[in-house]
Design a protein around this motif. Sequence first.
Motif, PDB file in Angstrom:
ATOM      1  N   LEU A  45       0.827  -1.212   0.000  1.00  0.00           N
ATOM      2  CA  LEU A  45       0.000   0.000   0.000  1.00  0.00           C
ATOM      3  C   LEU A  45       0.860   1.260   0.000  1.00  0.00           C
ATOM      4  O   LEU A  45       0.488   2.258  -0.623  1.00  0.00           O
ATOM      5  CB  LEU A  45      -0.964  -0.024   1.181  1.00  0.00           C
ATOM      6  CG  LEU A  45      -2.055  -1.100   1.085  1.00  0.00           C
ATOM      7  CD1 LEU A  45      -2.886  -1.141   2.359  1.00  0.00           C
ATOM      8  CD2 LEU A  45      -2.944  -0.894  -0.135  1.00  0.00           C
ATOM      9  N   SER A  46       2.003   1.224   0.648  1.00  0.00           N
ATOM     10  CA  SER A  46       2.925   2.369   0.601  1.00  0.00           C
ATOM     11  C   SER A  46       3.428   2.590  -0.822  1.00  0.00           C
ATOM     12  O   SER A  46       3.500   3.724  -1.302  1.00  0.00           O
ATOM     13  CB  SER A  46       4.113   2.144   1.535  1.00  0.00           C
ATOM     14  OG  SER A  46       3.697   2.132   2.867  1.00  0.00           O
ATOM     15  N   GLU A  47       3.772   1.510  -1.490  1.00  0.00           N
ATOM     16  CA  GLU A  47       4.235   1.604  -2.873  1.00  0.00           C
ATOM     17  C   GLU A  47       3.131   2.138  -3.784  1.00  0.00           C
ATOM     18  O   GLU A  47       3.375   2.980  -4.656  1.00  0.00           O
ATOM     19  CB  GLU A  47       4.719   0.243  -3.353  1.00  0.00           C
ATOM     20  CG  GLU A  47       5.400   0.284  -4.694  1.00  0.00           C
ATOM     21  CD  GLU A  47       6.019  -1.044  -5.076  1.00  0.00           C
ATOM     22  OE1 GLU A  47       5.875  -1.437  -6.252  1.00  0.00           O
ATOM     23  OE2 GLU A  47       6.642  -1.687  -4.208  1.00  0.00           O
ATOM     24  N   MET A  48       1.914   1.676  -3.585  1.00  0.00           N
ATOM     25  CA  MET A  48       0.792   2.152  -4.397  1.00  0.00           C
ATOM     26  C   MET A  48       0.473   3.614  -4.107  1.00  0.00           C
ATOM     27  O   MET A  48       0.083   4.353  -5.005  1.00  0.00           O
ATOM     28  CB  MET A  48      -0.443   1.278  -4.166  1.00  0.00           C
ATOM     29  CG  MET A  48      -0.338  -0.139  -4.689  1.00  0.00           C
ATOM     30  SD  MET A  48      -0.093  -0.232  -6.487  1.00  0.00           S
ATOM     31  CE  MET A  48       1.658  -0.636  -6.555  1.00  0.00           C
ATOM     32  N   ALA A  49       0.683   4.044  -2.871  1.00  0.00           N
ATOM     33  CA  ALA A  49       0.477   5.457  -2.532  1.00  0.00           C
ATOM     34  C   ALA A  49       1.532   6.317  -3.238  1.00  0.00           C
ATOM     35  O   ALA A  49       1.208   7.368  -3.800  1.00  0.00           O
ATOM     36  CB  ALA A  49       0.537   5.658  -1.023  1.00  0.00           C
ATOM     37  N   ARG A  50       2.782   5.873  -3.234  1.00  0.00           N
ATOM     38  CA  ARG A  50       3.842   6.621  -3.929  1.00  0.00           C
ATOM     39  C   ARG A  50       3.580   6.692  -5.428  1.00  0.00           C
ATOM     40  O   ARG A  50       3.938   7.658  -6.083  1.00  0.00           O
ATOM     41  CB  ARG A  50       5.207   6.002  -3.656  1.00  0.00           C
ATOM     42  CG  ARG A  50       5.774   6.320  -2.291  1.00  0.00           C
ATOM     43  CD  ARG A  50       7.230   5.906  -2.151  1.00  0.00           C
ATOM     44  NE  ARG A  50       7.470   4.501  -2.400  1.00  0.00           N
ATOM     45  CZ  ARG A  50       7.327   3.523  -1.508  1.00  0.00           C
ATOM     46  NH1 ARG A  50       6.938   3.808  -0.288  1.00  0.00           N
ATOM     47  NH2 ARG A  50       7.575   2.273  -1.835  1.00  0.00           N
ATOM     48  N   ALA A  51       2.940   5.657  -5.973  1.00  0.00           N
ATOM     49  CA  ALA A  51       2.628   5.624  -7.406  1.00  0.00           C
ATOM     50  C   ALA A  51       1.366   6.419  -7.740  1.00  0.00           C
ATOM     51  O   ALA A  51       1.006   6.547  -8.908  1.00  0.00           O
ATOM     52  CB  ALA A  51       2.472   4.174  -7.869  1.00  0.00           C
ATOM     53  N   GLY A  52       0.676   6.940  -6.712  1.00  0.00           N
ATOM     54  CA  GLY A  52      -0.525   7.734  -6.945  1.00  0.00           C
ATOM     55  C   GLY A  52      -1.779   6.910  -7.173  1.00  0.00           C
ATOM     56  O   GLY A  52      -2.782   7.431  -7.650  1.00  0.00           O
ATOM     57  N   ILE A  53      -1.749   5.630  -6.817  1.00  0.00           N
ATOM     58  CA  ILE A  53      -2.883   4.741  -7.025  1.00  0.00           C
ATOM     59  C   ILE A  53      -3.793   4.709  -5.798  1.00  0.00           C
ATOM     60  O   ILE A  53      -5.002   4.560  -5.904  1.00  0.00           O
ATOM     61  CB  ILE A  53      -2.403   3.305  -7.340  1.00  0.00           C
ATOM     62  CG1 ILE A  53      -1.448   3.284  -8.526  1.00  0.00           C
ATOM     63  CG2 ILE A  53      -3.561   2.344  -7.529  1.00  0.00           C
ATOM     64  CD1 ILE A  53      -2.075   3.506  -9.855  1.00  0.00           C
ATOM     65  N   VAL A  54      -3.196   4.851  -4.610  1.00  0.00           N
ATOM     66  CA  VAL A  54      -3.909   4.705  -3.343  1.00  0.00           C
ATOM     67  C   VAL A  54      -3.708   5.956  -2.492  1.00  0.00           C
ATOM     68  O   VAL A  54      -2.644   6.567  -2.507  1.00  0.00           O
ATOM     69  CB  VAL A  54      -3.392   3.452  -2.583  1.00  0.00           C
ATOM     70  CG1 VAL A  54      -3.886   3.401  -1.161  1.00  0.00           C
ATOM     71  CG2 VAL A  54      -3.792   2.194  -3.309  1.00  0.00           C
TER      72      VAL A  54
END
Length: 146
Positions: A45-54
């Motif tokens: 979820l941290s990775e997806m947040a950095r990618a702008g997905i979450v």
Amino acid sequence: MLSQKTRYTIRALQHLADLYPEGRAQMGEIAEAQNIPAKFLTVILSEMARAGIVLSQRGRDGGYQLALHPVDIRYGDIVRITRGSLALVPCASRYAHEKCDHCLPESECRLRALMLKVRDETAAILDSITLADPIEGVPEFIEDQL
């Protein structure tokens, strides 16, 4: 083959897509519902947040939600974010190309030519399906099919 990280990521994002637009889920809820280890889910979820997905929101009413409409999140993008490439071999990757060790020159390698076709077909399929698209029931596994 998809990595475990990619499979967990897809399941977590599908969970959040089911709650879109108003729903938010806490990490424990996602982990339990999708059978994902909580420590691994934190990283995902941290990775997806950095990618702008979450998006994440702290606090009592906090949790995670999609930052984009599910129709704007393609499965191909999820795989690329988590895996780096859709290609099965490094010489067939469009964005992370590397020459293969112990191989023929790329211009002569028929395996590379085949893997380029596989990559293109895979990309066409995964880039045409979004988190908003319904994924119908899973067929029963029959051992005789092996």
